[in-house]
Design a protein around this motif. Sequence first.
Motif, PDB file in Angstrom:
ATOM      1  N   ARG A 216     -24.387 -41.589 -43.597  1.00  0.00           N
ATOM      2  CA  ARG A 216     -25.201 -42.682 -43.058  1.00  0.00           C
ATOM      3  C   ARG A 216     -26.482 -42.145 -42.412  1.00  0.00           C
ATOM      4  NH1 ARG A 216     -21.784 -46.583 -39.582  1.00  0.00           N
ATOM      5  NH2 ARG A 216     -21.499 -44.671 -38.387  1.00  0.00           N
ATOM      6  N   LYS A 217     -26.358 -41.067 -41.646  1.00  0.00           N
ATOM      7  CA  LYS A 217     -27.516 -40.484 -40.975  1.00  0.00           C
ATOM      8  C   LYS A 217     -28.557 -40.008 -41.985  1.00  0.00           C
ATOM      9  CE  LYS A 217     -28.812 -36.771 -37.767  1.00  0.00           C
ATOM     10  NZ  LYS A 217     -28.293 -35.643 -36.945  1.00  0.00           N
ATOM     11  N   ASN A 218     -28.095 -39.373 -43.056  1.00  0.00           N
ATOM     12  CA  ASN A 218     -29.028 -38.862 -44.059  1.00  0.00           C
ATOM     13  C   ASN A 218     -29.711 -39.981 -44.825  1.00  0.00           C
ATOM     14  OD1 ASN A 218     -28.266 -36.362 -43.224  1.00  0.00           O
ATOM     15  ND2 ASN A 218     -27.450 -35.669 -45.185  1.00  0.00           N
ATOM     16  N   MET A 219     -28.981 -41.084 -45.077  1.00  0.00           N
ATOM     17  CA  MET A 219     -29.619 -42.211 -45.762  1.00  0.00           C
ATOM     18  C   MET A 219     -30.690 -42.842 -44.881  1.00  0.00           C
ATOM     19  SD  MET A 219     -26.666 -44.123 -47.964  1.00  0.00           S
ATOM     20  CE  MET A 219     -25.914 -43.298 -49.377  1.00  0.00           C
ATOM     21  N   PHE A 220     -30.410 -42.974 -43.598  1.00  0.00           N
ATOM     22  CA  PHE A 220     -31.412 -43.525 -42.687  1.00  0.00           C
ATOM     23  C   PHE A 220     -32.642 -42.614 -42.631  1.00  0.00           C
ATOM     24  CE2 PHE A 220     -28.073 -46.186 -40.554  1.00  0.00           C
ATOM     25  CZ  PHE A 220     -28.718 -47.396 -40.782  1.00  0.00           C
ATOM     26  N   TYR A 221     -32.430 -41.314 -42.807  1.00  0.00           N
ATOM     27  CA  TYR A 221     -33.571 -40.391 -42.824  1.00  0.00           C
ATOM     28  C   TYR A 221     -34.534 -40.766 -43.952  1.00  0.00           C
ATOM     29  CZ  TYR A 221     -36.271 -36.408 -44.397  1.00  0.00           C
ATOM     30  OH  TYR A 221     -37.300 -35.619 -44.839  1.00  0.00           O
ATOM     31  N   PHE A 222     -33.986 -41.032 -45.155  1.00  0.00           N
ATOM     32  CA  PHE A 222     -34.847 -41.387 -46.281  1.00  0.00           C
ATOM     33  C   PHE A 222     -35.572 -42.706 -46.027  1.00  0.00           C
ATOM     34  CE2 PHE A 222     -31.963 -38.470 -48.595  1.00  0.00           C
ATOM     35  CZ  PHE A 222     -32.925 -37.647 -49.160  1.00  0.00           C
TER      36      PHE A 222
END
Length: 308
Positions: A216-222
């Motif tokens: 989830r954190k990495n998707m929000f980064y994008f």
Amino acid sequence: MKLKLYPDESVYSICARYYLYTGHFARLVKITRNNKLYLSLQNAFLLMSPVSLPVGSRWVRDSYFLEKHSAYPYFSHFIVNPEQRKSFKQLILDGNPYILEKGLHPDHGRKLSLCPCCVDEDIYKYGEPYWHRSHQLPGSVVCHIHNVSLVSECPVCKERLADRNDVIPKVLPLFCSRGHSLHCTHSNSNNDLFTIAHNNWLLLHMQRAIRFTKIRKNMFYFFNRDKVEQTHSFYTTTMYSKFLSRFGEEMLSQIGLSDQDIVLPSLWGKETLINPLIYIIYMIYFSDSLANFLKLKSDEGLSNNGSL
């Protein structure tokens, strides 16, 4: 009798070879769980417990079947809660190794598949072919090694080779019951299908569990990097449209995903068990592979072929 266990061999395949070599079909009736003894890892272990099954200097235990010869490692990565992991393990050991497949992807895995190139290599290395567990993973329609289409039915008469619900498990055949050769090698030209199969294999062999919060954190980064307005409309319409244009409905159908499976909001709720194939598809979309996605740190500007 000593029965050699092969790398990546499925429990179905192990039991099929055991029945063939020993002729112990009569022992099936001693365990009454639908007369499908191989559907229970614990039962498979009990069946073969009088048989010499050394792995190095250790005797094979049911936990060894679980980790090395079932798809449990593939499905279990996203079960982070220790109690849930313990519960799922016990369900599989005591009941059915396909419990996760049935719960997450009910239609998957009934038809067993083979890779013609792996069959040739298995015969050369071990003297016989066997069913590989990596060829039975959701979304894997090509071999992750040889990049050829997996075969689940006769190319001539369309007879199904084997079914996980078979009462008596079948050893991997070289011909269908009508005598047609199953050695039909079709090279794959779709790079996404090969990438999915390779990432499936990586997930099956990954040692550490993957945390939902990391995904989830990495998707929000994008999303934040591209200054995307994160609204319900974006998740259900805009992102969905971009996702389909990237992979195409035909390919998604080929790997067994429907339009309902890939709606993004399913990934934003509380930590929960979702078909790993959906995670893999999104990781490929954002950063080309599972490994690249998980290596991402919020302060790194990794390239993104699936930019919004």
